[in-house]
Design a protein around this motif. Structure first.
Motif, PDB file in Angstrom:
ATOM      1  N   UNK B 760     -28.929  71.872  91.401  1.00 50.28           N
ATOM      2  CA  UNK B 760     -27.614  70.562  92.670  1.00 50.28           C
ATOM      3  C   UNK B 760     -26.418  71.537  93.344  1.00 50.28           C
ATOM      4  N   UNK B 761     -25.861  72.043  92.555  1.00 47.90           N
ATOM      5  CA  UNK B 761     -24.644  73.023  92.889  1.00 47.90           C
ATOM      6  C   UNK B 761     -25.106  73.549  93.832  1.00 47.90           C
ATOM      7  N   UNK B 762     -26.267  74.238  93.503  1.00 51.83           N
ATOM      8  CA  UNK B 762     -26.647  75.458  94.870  1.00 51.83           C
ATOM      9  C   UNK B 762     -26.914  74.549  96.089  1.00 51.83           C
ATOM     10  N   UNK B 763     -27.610  73.500  95.676  1.00 50.78           N
ATOM     11  CA  UNK B 763     -28.378  72.810  96.911  1.00 50.78           C
ATOM     12  C   UNK B 763     -26.518  72.460  97.699  1.00 50.78           C
ATOM     13  N   UNK B 764     -25.610  71.607  97.255  1.00 48.97           N
ATOM     14  CA  UNK B 764     -25.117  71.166  97.400  1.00 48.97           C
ATOM     15  C   UNK B 764     -23.448  72.329  98.273  1.00 48.97           C
ATOM     16  N   UNK B 765     -24.046  73.042  97.740  1.00 46.59           N
ATOM     17  CA  UNK B 765     -22.890  74.310  98.072  1.00 46.59           C
ATOM     18  C   UNK B 765     -23.434  74.700  99.336  1.00 46.59           C
ATOM     19  N   UNK B 766     -25.143  74.884  99.342  1.00 50.73           N
ATOM     20  CA  UNK B 766     -25.672  75.771 100.602  1.00 50.73           C
ATOM     21  C   UNK B 766     -25.479  74.498 101.916  1.00 50.73           C
ATOM     22  N   UNK B 767     -25.093  73.640 101.289  1.00 51.04           N
ATOM     23  CA  UNK B 767     -25.717  72.596 102.793  1.00 51.04           C
ATOM     24  C   UNK B 767     -23.834  72.362 102.931  1.00 51.04           C
ATOM     25  N   UNK B 768     -22.815  72.312 101.637  1.00 52.48           N
ATOM     26  CA  UNK B 768     -21.481  73.194 102.776  1.00 52.48           C
ATOM     27  C   UNK B 768     -21.094  73.976 103.354  1.00 52.48           C
ATOM     28  N   UNK B 769     -21.564  75.019 102.563  1.00 58.04           N
ATOM     29  CA  UNK B 769     -21.347  76.356 103.885  1.00 58.04           C
ATOM     30  C   UNK B 769     -22.106  76.684 105.528  1.00 58.04           C
ATOM     31  N   UNK B 770     -23.464  75.403 105.132  1.00 52.79           N
ATOM     32  CA  UNK B 770     -23.713  75.438 106.461  1.00 52.79           C
ATOM     33  C   UNK B 770     -22.638  74.193 107.347  1.00 52.79           C
ATOM     34  N   UNK B 771     -21.916  73.635 107.198  1.00 54.05           N
ATOM     35  CA  UNK B 771     -21.200  72.568 107.107  1.00 54.05           C
ATOM     36  C   UNK B 771     -20.091  73.565 107.903  1.00 54.05           C
ATOM     37  N   UNK B 772     -19.622  74.377 106.971  1.00 54.34           N
ATOM     38  CA  UNK B 772     -18.413  75.212 107.105  1.00 54.34           C
ATOM     39  C   UNK B 772     -17.970  75.748 108.898  1.00 54.34           C
ATOM     40  N   UNK B 773     -19.309  76.433 109.134  1.00 55.55           N
ATOM     41  CA  UNK B 773     -19.840  77.315 110.317  1.00 55.55           C
ATOM     42  C   UNK B 773     -18.439  75.901 111.368  1.00 55.55           C
ATOM     43  N   UNK B 774     -18.769  74.631 111.079  1.00 55.23           N
ATOM     44  CA  UNK B 774     -18.204  74.155 111.976  1.00 55.23           C
ATOM     45  C   UNK B 774     -16.569  74.982 111.917  1.00 55.23           C
ATOM     46  N   UNK B 775     -16.205  75.279 110.847  1.00 60.79           N
ATOM     47  CA  UNK B 775     -14.498  75.176 111.528  1.00 60.79           C
ATOM     48  C   UNK B 775     -14.512  76.107 112.225  1.00 60.79           C
ATOM     49  N   UNK B 776     -15.003  77.019 112.444  1.00 66.45           N
ATOM     50  CA  UNK B 776     -15.573  78.296 113.515  1.00 66.45           C
ATOM     51  C   UNK B 776     -15.596  77.214 114.616  1.00 66.45           C
ATOM     52  N   UNK B 777     -15.568  76.695 115.498  1.00 66.68           N
ATOM     53  CA  UNK B 777     -15.712  75.949 116.281  1.00 66.68           C
ATOM     54  C   UNK B 777     -14.563  75.311 116.514  1.00 66.68           C
ATOM     55  N   UNK B 778     -13.588  74.754 115.570  1.00 65.35           N
ATOM     56  CA  UNK B 778     -12.220  73.760 115.968  1.00 65.35           C
ATOM     57  C   UNK B 778     -11.923  74.168 117.343  1.00 65.35           C
ATOM     58  N   UNK B 779     -11.367  72.989 117.769  1.00 65.71           N
ATOM     59  CA  UNK B 779     -11.136  72.822 119.286  1.00 65.71           C
ATOM     60  C   UNK B 779      -9.209  73.289 118.887  1.00 65.71           C
ATOM     61  N   UNK B 780      -8.642  74.753 118.720  1.00 66.68           N
ATOM     62  CA  UNK B 780      -7.521  74.502 118.615  1.00 66.68           C
ATOM     63  C   UNK B 780      -6.348  74.383 119.549  1.00 66.68           C
ATOM     64  N   UNK B 781      -6.984  74.320 120.775  1.00 61.87           N
ATOM     65  CA  UNK B 781      -6.051  73.509 122.358  1.00 61.87           C
ATOM     66  C   UNK B 781      -5.667  72.998 121.837  1.00 61.87           C
ATOM     67  N   UNK B 782      -7.198  72.091 122.426  1.00 61.63           N
ATOM     68  CA  UNK B 782      -7.400  70.287 122.876  1.00 61.63           C
ATOM     69  C   UNK B 782      -6.178  69.756 121.224  1.00 61.63           C
ATOM     70  N   UNK B 783      -6.277  70.072 120.627  1.00 62.20           N
ATOM     71  CA  UNK B 783      -6.142  68.964 119.594  1.00 62.20           C
ATOM     72  C   UNK B 783      -4.039  68.944 119.543  1.00 62.20           C
ATOM     73  N   UNK B 784      -4.151  70.406 120.339  1.00 60.61           N
ATOM     74  CA  UNK B 784      -2.066  70.362 121.076  1.00 60.61           C
ATOM     75  C   UNK B 784      -2.170  68.923 121.507  1.00 60.61           C
ATOM     76  N   UNK B 785      -2.587  68.814 122.548  1.00 62.64           N
ATOM     77  CA  UNK B 785      -2.664  68.132 124.211  1.00 62.64           C
ATOM     78  C   UNK B 785      -2.907  66.551 123.636  1.00 62.64           C
ATOM     79  N   UNK B 786      -4.018  66.617 122.496  1.00 60.08           N
ATOM     80  CA  UNK B 786      -4.617  65.102 122.544  1.00 60.08           C
ATOM     81  C   UNK B 786      -3.622  63.921 120.568  1.00 60.08           C
ATOM     82  N   UNK B 787      -3.442  62.766 120.656  1.00 64.67           N
ATOM     83  CA  UNK B 787      -3.239  61.681 120.250  1.00 64.67           C
ATOM     84  C   UNK B 787      -4.317  61.526 118.710  1.00 64.67           C
ATOM     85  N   UNK B 788      -4.339  61.585 117.541  1.00 62.00           N
ATOM     86  CA  UNK B 788      -4.765  61.304 116.701  1.00 62.00           C
ATOM     87  C   UNK B 788      -6.128  60.104 116.876  1.00 62.00           C
TER      88      UNK B 788
END
Lengths: 238, 788
Positions: B760-788
């Motif tokens: 279960x941990x492996x399944x969980x960690x694998x899916x978490x790492x899959x999601x982690x790819x999303x961190x590379x796509x964070x919009x650093x510039x967009x975030x400065x210009x938008x209100x939450x």
């Protein structure tokens, strides 16, 4: 630029082209710029003039399509993600238009979070005291007004004793009265700590508190103007 | 509302990761439901058709011996529609390639080529024996398959000391041997035990039962009062050594089949319930997040005059789309699994045709339960969307408010880093979500545990019961009770190291109005070859006097230790006796009653006799001893415990492994579904925070800690909770599946729990790492210009 002081940042023939669908947008069309140590610079210009793009490149958030950015002689324009992260971490303090505080942390904790990133930070309380927030250390962002939040954001930028403060429309979301308090805080940091500060705004009045006012238009430097006398923000009105 | 439907599909595409993760969980639940229910339906249907077509009897009784004339008296009993009498005896078969003897259960066929009126034979291959050809036999298909027998083969048989050459003319099945197992055995063994149908005269003649019978089948009138018929039959057969009439419920093969159906039905309820509740939770989280991000769109649509029903319907349709995706996949997967498992059941249960079928109602009920899960998960969220005032919706949602957690207030402030505090405070702000996610992951661990439990328990049963408890190499059963002196003849055989006598008496037990048939086994209190053990593997000693009764049997009879129980031996004097229950034994197999062998003589009013003997034999002499024993006329059969185990173990292990693998994959699906969804949502909710921190100079690894902090907490809490849930699941399973046949111990085998946690941990960690790819796509510039 005629300044005896050593430049912290230098931009050489910077261009930045964005591909928006099939259209090429030239945000910067060859910018040359020197920012001197300890200077207070205001970047003016209408929407689309390229001032945010320039600030992002100077802050290591973006890389130019061509040209060079030199931080104390080191070239940032070809640097990878890791080097630029390190650059932001150790040398740059950012202040954003919408403050971007962490809502689940108090004022003091927001500042402490960033203080932990560097070796020799200020005490978070000291940084907050500099911006006049000493009495609201343990308030969460949702309990603070916009101006107060922005001052916490300035304290957060200042706490790590950065070489460079980059502020993108810091008063853009604030009314005039609150804006003045925020600008005073920026001025105080610049004077007392000697932190090189660059402020982006489309509000020309703010230029009157700067050492140098750089006006951008259509991706080029339209004019550079050095006011003879720096006005105190408390006298500004807009 | 066509444009809204286009938005529906685009939203769905945008949410495809969530949709798939959630649909997979729904699919697992539905697949489990469909597979188990369809096997249940297939088995039940095949059974009912088979029983009817081949006229399975309603009442069964065996007896010592009665003259044929008694048959007509039986048919005249009120409530009896039809009677068939038979001669059934056991013989030793010499099968080529088998060093140990094989036991054949000889069942007589009616004379003159008549087909059995009851328990008729389905002839798979070949033909019926011709009248007058005493050597011609039909073999049970399971037995024939185990040895590859077909028409024309011959088998040498020893009937009461007389050698006969059987000729196989047919291979068949009967509703009374759907599960071919030797009476008194725990496991089936198709290689060493087989049913043989043959001409009545041949069996009866060999065992001196000509013009007699020792087995009765009865079909009841629809109006018959079952209990009255049983009593009447017992009274009538009493002088002829009747062993007590039983209904189908106590017929061996039927009982095993019924137990299996019962456990299938239990699984068909439990599995989908767990999965669909987890799916409901996932749908709930996904919909709430979607509504949060589409708040302004909802406001705009309402402001433009779209009805609240259309908007509510829009979001409900999105849920429905995910649910239907899961449902469709579940139906296909379940159908396939059911078909595969059904094929495996054919190994255990022999039907003329074990047709795999599922009723269309199964599709309807699958649809109903999955849509119900969708409604449970999203009903409230959709309702809130409908109630949202357009003016409110158009304004951004109020900023989230936070406060220090109880841990900090309780003085633990310094324990947490700022990042730790961010995680702790957001957990405390939405405790329900963390709790459900934790519970979901814990369920996955629990399901894994239950998957290996079946396998573990089989292994344990074999190891404990037969490795430590029953340690004889050979069990010699005598045709008639013999004097203890007869054992000397065995003791002197070369290679026999130990002989222990046993006296088994079939009895009826009665307490209050509850009556049960079983046997009392008289044992040597110092027996080394048969050691009494409880479910937890602890040795128990036989009481000095009185009976030791299975706890399960005692519960069925509603008696306790120290009580007296009515016992009627079904042989010898056949008088009702009152015996004391001196001890209870929480054992694993059968409805056992034990007594010191010394007490059996006085109980039966007879000199000390034995009915079987347990032998310890030097491995080099096993075959020689077997053959020497088989040739003695007083010996009915010689059984080899270990050999019979191996065969069943293989079959059961194969089945258990399949279940274990399926449940393992299902559990992993839950873990992936829960972890993927909660990480994706954390990423989406925190993207602004994460991007701001990146701008401020935090590295990707540092902000990963923030993204996964909550997950780490969930996993950390889920492990102990999962272990507890796994334990409770095994407890419930062992309770639910306890029957006359087996009672499984609740086991906590470290390896299985460890494996469950790791998977279960492996399944969980694998899916978490899959999601982690999303961190590379964070919009650093967009975030400065938008209100939450």
């Amino acid at each position: 630029m005629a300044d005896s002081r050593e430049p912290v940042l230098q931009a050489r023939d910077l261009t930045r082209v964005f591909l928006m669908g099939e259209v090429e947008v030239h945000a910067l069309r060859g910018i040359d710029l020197d920012i001197a140590q300890g200077a207070f610079i205001v970047l003016l210009g209408p929407s689309g003039s390229g001032k945010s793009t320039l600030l992002n490149i100077l802050g290591g958030l973006d890389i130019p399509t061509s040209g060079q950015v030199l931080y104390r002689g080191a070239d940032l324009s070809g640097a990878g993600e890791r080097v630029r992260t390190l650059y932001r971490r150790e040398h740059v303090g950012f202040v954003f238009q919408f403050y971007n505080l962490i809502p689940s942390l108090t004022a003091r904790e927001n500042v402490a979070l960033v203080a932990d990133l560097v070796d020799d930070p200020m005490a978070p309380e000291e940084a907050l005291d500099m911006v006049g927030m000493a009495s609201r250390l343990d308030h969460f962002p949702s309990q603070l007004s916009g101006g107060e939040q922005q001052r916490v954001a300035i304290a957060r930028a200042v706490v790590k004793r950065p070489d460079l403060m980059l502020c993108d429309e810091p008063t853009g979301a604030l009314d005039c009265k609150t804006g003045r308090i925020v600008l005073e805080a920026l001025q105080r940091v610049n004077r007392e700590l000697g932190t090189t500060t660059a402020v982006i705004t489309h509000n020309a009045v703010i230029g009157e508190m700067a050492d140098t006012v750089i006006t951008l238009g259509a991706g080029r430097v339209a004019s550079i103007h050095e006011p003879t006398e720096r006005m105190s923000p408390s006298r500004m009105n807009w | 509302m066509k444009q809204l439907d286009i938005k529906l599909f685009r939203d769905f595409w945008h949410l495809r990761g969530h949709a798939v993760a959630t649909a997979v969980v729904i699919a697992c639940g539905i697949a489990g439901f469909v597979a188990m229910s369809s096997i249940d339906q297939s088995l039940t249907y095949s059974r009912d058709v088979y029983y009817t077509k081949y006229r399975f009897a309603d009442v069964f009784s065996s007896l010592k011996r009665a003259p044929r004339g008694v048959e007509s008296r039986l048919s005249e009993l009120p409530g009896v529609a039809e009677v068939e009498t038979r001669v059934i005896m056991e013989a030793t078969l010499q099968v080529e390639g088998m060093t140990e003897p094989v036991i054949g259960r000889l069942v007589s066929l009616p004379e003159a080529g008549r087909r059995p009126k009851l328990n008729n034979i389905f002839l798979r291959r070949g033909r019926w024996p011709e009248p007058g050809r005493s050597e011609e036999v039909i073999l049970h298909e399971a037995f024939a398959d185990a040895h590859g027998f077909s028409q024309g083969d011959s088998i040498e048989a020893v009937l009461n000391g007389e050698t006969l050459e059987f000729k196989v003319v047919g291979v068949g099945l009967s509703p009374e041997f759907v599960y071919q197992i030797r009476p008194g055995d725990t496991w089936p063994d198709d290689r060493r035990y087989g049913v043989v149908w043959m001409e009545r005269e041949a069996v009866a003649g060999a065992f001196r039962l000509t013009d007699s019978f020792n087995d009765v089948l009865i079909r009841l009138e629809p109006s018959a009062v079952v209990q009255e018929v049983l009593t009447a039959v017992d009274n009538l057969l009493e002088p002829y050594g009747g062993f007590g009439a039983v209904t189908r419920e106590d017929q061996m093969s039927h009982r095993y089949l019924t137990e299996e159906l019962k456990s299938l039905r239990a699984s068909a309820r439990i599995i989908p319930t767990i999965f669909l509740l987890v799916a409901a939770f996932l749908l709930n989280v996904v919909l709430n997040r979607l509504v949060m991000t589409q708040r302004e769109q909802i406001g705009t649509l309402k402001a433009l005059g779209v009805s609240i029903w259309a908007i509510g319907g829009h979001y409900f349709k999105l849920t429905l789309l995910i649910t239907l995706l899961g449902l469709a996949a579940g139906l296909l997967l379940g159908g396939w699994m059911g078909k595969e498992l059904n094929g495996m059941y054919q190994e255990f249960f022999r039907f003329p045709a074990l047709m795999y079928r599922w009723h269309w109602r199964l599709v309807i009920s699958s649809g109903v339960i999955s849509v119900l899960a969708g409604l449970i998960g999203t009903g409230w969220g959709v309702w809130r969307v409908m109630r949202l005032q357009p003016a409110m919706a158009l304004k951004p949602a109020p900023p989230p408010t936070f406060k220090p957690t109880w841990l900090e207030r309780a003085g633990g402030y310094g324990l947490l880093s700022p990042m730790g505090r961010m995680v702790a405070r957001s957990v405390e702000r939405r405790p329900g979500r963390t709790a459900f996610a934790t519970l979901g992951i814990a369920m996955a661990i629990g399901i894994q545990v239950i998957g290996s439990y079946g396998y573990d328990v089989m292994d344990y049963l074999v190891q404990v019961q037969f490795g430590i408890g029953q340690r004889e190499d050979m069990l010699v059963t005598f045709r008639e009770p013999v004097s203890t002196r007869a054992l000397d003849g065995i003791r002197w055989l070369e290679g026999v190291q130990r002989v222990e006598p046993r006296r088994v008496v079939p009895v009826t037990l009665q307490s209050g109005h509850i009556r049960l048939q079983t046997a009392i086994t008289g044992l040597d209190p110092d027996s080394r070859l048969y050691r009494l053990m409880d479910r937890q593997g602890r040795f128990r000693t036989l009481p000095e006097s009185g009976l030791m009764v299975s706890t399960y049997l005692a519960e069925r009879l509603r008696i306790r230790q120290g009580d007296r129980v009515w016992v009627k031996p079904l042989e010898g004097h056949r008088r009702w006796l009152q015996l004391r229950v001196a001890a209870l034994l929480d054992d694993m197999i059968g409805l056992s009653v034990y007594a010191p062998i010394a007490e059996m003589g006085p109980m039966m009013d007879e000199a000390p006799v034995v009915t079987s003997a347990a032998l310890k034999v030097d491995p080099r002499h096993v075959t020689a001893v077997q053959h020497a024993l088989v040739d003695q006329p007083m010996v009915a059969s010689v059984g080899l415990q270990r050999a019979s185990l191996a065969a069943f173990e293989r079959m059961a292990a194969e089945m258990q492994r399949s279940f274990s693998v399926i449940l393992g994959l299902f559990a992993a699906a839950i873990a992936v579904g829960v972890v993927y969804n909660s990480c994706r949502i954390a990423l989406s909710e925190r993207s602004r925070e994460l991007a701001s921190l990146r701008v401020l100079g935090f590295t990707q690894n540092e902000i990963s800690a923030l993204l996964f902090g909550e997950l780490a907490l969930q996993l950390f809490l889920a492990i102990p909770l999962g272990i507890i849930i796994g334990y409770l699941f095994t407890l419930a399973t062992s309770e639910a599946f306890a029957s006359d046949l087996y009672r499984f111990p609740v086991m906590l085998r470290l390896r299985s729990y460890g494996q469950a946690v790791v998977v279960v941990l492996l399944a969980g960690i694998a899916s978490a790492l899959w999601v982690r790819r999303g961190l590379r796509r964070l919009d650093l510039i967009g975030v400065l210009k938008t209100r939450d």
